[in-house]
Design a protein around this motif. Structure first.
Motif, short mmCIF file in Angstrom:
data_model
loop_
_atom_site.label_atom_id
_atom_site.label_comp_id
_atom_site.label_asym_id
_atom_site.label_seq_id
_atom_site.Cartn_x
_atom_site.Cartn_y
_atom_site.Cartn_z
N PHE A 1 -4.05 12.02 -2.01
CA PHE A 1 -5.04 11.67 -2.32
C PHE A 1 -5.57 9.59 -1.87
O PHE A 1 -5.86 9.78 -1.69
CB PHE A 1 -5.20 12.14 -3.79
N TYR A 2 -4.07 9.34 -2.07
CA TYR A 2 -4.49 7.78 -1.58
C TYR A 2 -4.79 7.87 0.18
O TYR A 2 -4.58 8.27 1.28
CB TYR A 2 -2.82 7.26 -1.34
N GLN B 1 0.87 -1.16 -0.27
CA GLN B 1 -0.24 0.11 0.61
C GLN B 1 0.64 1.30 -0.43
O GLN B 1 0.48 2.45 -0.99
CB GLN B 1 -1.01 0.06 1.26
N LYS B 2 1.88 1.42 0.39
CA LYS B 2 2.72 2.22 0.45
C LYS B 2 3.23 2.51 -0.69
O LYS B 2 3.69 3.84 -1.20
CB LYS B 2 4.04 2.16 2.01
N SER B 3 4.02 1.61 -1.94
CA SER B 3 4.36 1.73 -3.01
C SER B 3 3.33 2.38 -3.78
O SER B 3 3.21 3.28 -4.58
CB SER B 3 5.08 0.07 -3.52
N TYR B 4 1.59 2.34 -3.49
CA TYR B 4 0.59 2.47 -4.68
C TYR B 4 0.44 3.71 -3.54
O TYR B 4 0.56 4.66 -5.06
CB TYR B 4 -0.82 1.60 -3.89
N ARG B 5 0.70 4.33 -2.57
CA ARG B 5 0.70 5.89 -1.84
C ARG B 5 1.43 6.18 -2.37
O ARG B 5 1.62 7.41 -3.54
CB ARG B 5 0.36 5.95 -0.49
#
Length: 219
Positions: free
Chosen positions: A118-119, A107-111
């Motif tokens: 916004f994430y 999730q942190k990589s997505y953020r």
């Protein structure tokens, strides 16, 4: 209206989670306390705060997390000079549940790719959600200034992201500006000082990890 001369923001000392992020898999984020190093950081910050405030009164708002309460206690402020209120709107960005290490890294990589403002974490909050509750707190804070005997100092004991978002809201920074800034270190402070022109100015900037990248122009 009695606006305070200074508003001091403090990030909590090093927590157990800062030292070992696997603890989030078995302990609630809000229940994590300070490490020995974190207590020492908080005590050192407390020394500077006592010198800064001198014998003046202080209105204190503290996040409801264990690590922020422990940080505040380590400051050893004079109880006769402080008014302490627990303020849930100053809490850390919520993940919403216990955290699985592999999922957190994903999730942190997505953020990082999507944008820190916004994430939204799958069961928790986005930076924008934290911004909204910080904005609601600011409305309450400004109303408190209407009291003619409001203390000349305000102290917020909170978290790194919340500190950046507080300043974003106060100084009307853009999303791009916010996303270019790094969190302060554990036990670090930032102070909004009331200047002669009636405006508040930050005593020192947040460090940048990149140059702001505006999304476009307005108008």
């Amino acid at each position: 209206m009695a606006r305070p001369r200074r508003i001091v923001l403090v990030r909590h000392g090093e927590s157990v989670g800062n030292a070992d992020d696997t603890v989030y898999e078995r302990e609630p984020d809000h229940a994590l306390g300070l490490t020995a190093a974190g207590l020492a950081q908080a005590a050192e910050t407390g020394t500077r705060l006592r010198e800064l405030f001198g014998g003046e009164r202080v209105s204190v708002y503290v996040s409801p997390y264990r690590r922020t309460h422990e940080t505040l206690r380590a400051f050893r402020l004079d109880p006769a000079l402080v008014r302490v209120r627990e303020e849930p709107r100053l809490r850390e960005q919520d993940w919403g549940n216990w955290q699985d290490g592999d999922d957190v890294r994903l999730q942190k990589s997505y953020r990082d790719a999507y944008g820190h403002f916004f994430y939204r974490f799958a069961q928790g909050e986005s930076g924008a959600d934290v911004y909204d509750r910080v904005g609601a707190f600011l409305e309450s804070l400004h109303r408190s200034f209407e009291a003619p005997d409001h203390p000349p100092n305000v102290l917020l004991v909170t978290h790194g992201l919340t500190m950046r978002l507080f300043c974003m809201r106060w100084f009307h920074w853009s999303v791009a500006e916010f996303e270019s800034l790094s969190n302060p270190g554990n036990g670090e402070t930032r102070t909004l000082r009331l200047c002669e022109d009636g405006r508040y100015r930050l005593d020192r900037p947040f460090e940048r990890w990149r140059t702001p990248e505006p999304y476009g122009t307005t108008g």
